[in-house]
Design a protein around this motif. Structure first.
Motif: not given
Length: 232
Positions: A45-54, A130-144
């Protein structure tokens, strides 16, 4: 989203550069093994915490005494449709886990099993959104996430997982009688039954197998039962 990242002094997840997801065959083996024993995902994960903020609701099982002891009672409530004693922890008005403090999990060492299991690489593996409208932060990170392959058979396995996810998503009612809930569950189910699609994913075959949709549905059900029966 940018203001929020600055406020919490988080990594810039608006970065679109690829993230190394690891070797696909190794990841698939380890993830299926973890699913079989309800093990822990090893996510870089590194410093990512997108799932914790979604805005995720976190299930906390009756047996998770350490996690429960570190979560204030007022943050937990009964989980509908789950076994008696299973609780849910919600999120605050910003969609953040209440245990997220200064950008980090304040109960990391005793965090719930649901958090230990979570791996957003499942979306890259299943090649579903992931569903951009539902979990945009996770969607962005997962796409990478980008997997690497040590052999052509690894690419075939990845294609099989993607075919499985697409088929499951289009035949939810036939497989489950109702939606399994969300794209995370579709992706995880695809990992369990991907071997049904291995021959269909192998483009090197001179003759592609001909299977009816009803036949595939039945094969998936059998593969799912086999996977679950092998849990140990």
């Amino acid at each position: 989203m940018g203001d929020d990242s600055e406020k919490l002094n988080l990594a810039d997840i608006t970065d679109h550069r690829d993230l190394a997801a690891g070797n696909f065959a190794d990841w698939l083996h380890d993830t299926r093994s973890a699913l079989a024993v309800n093990g822990e995902a090893d996510v870089p994960c590194g410093e990512c915490n997108a799932c914790c903020r979604s805005g995720y609701f976190i299930h906390v099982g009756l047996e998770e005494s350490e996690a429960r002891a570190h979560i204030p009672e007022e943050l937990l409530f009964a989980a509908p449709g789950r076994s008696r004693g299973t609780l849910l922890m919600g999120y605050d008005e910003n969609g953040h886990c209440p245990m997220l403090v200064d950008g980090a999990c304040s109960i990391y060492e005793v965090r719930p099993q649901a958090c230990r299991n979570y791996d957003c690489r499942v979306f890259a593996a299943a090649k579903i959104s992931v569903g951009d409208n539902d979990k945009p932060l996770v969607a962005l990170q997962a796409s990478r996430w980008t997997f690497d392959y040590s052999a052509e058979v690894d690419r075939v396995k990845h294609s099989a997982v993607a075919l499985a996810a697409d088929f499951v998503d289009r035949h939810i009612e036939s497989l489950f009688g109702a939606t399994p809930g969300n794209s995370t569950q579709v992706a995880i189910f695809a990992l369990k039954v991907y071997d049904v699609f291995l021959e269909l994913a192998d483009e090197s075959r001179e003759v592609a197998p001909i299977l009816s949709e009803e036949g595939i549905v039945e094969a998936i059900k059998q593969a799912s039962k086999l996977f679950d029966s092998a849990k140990g």
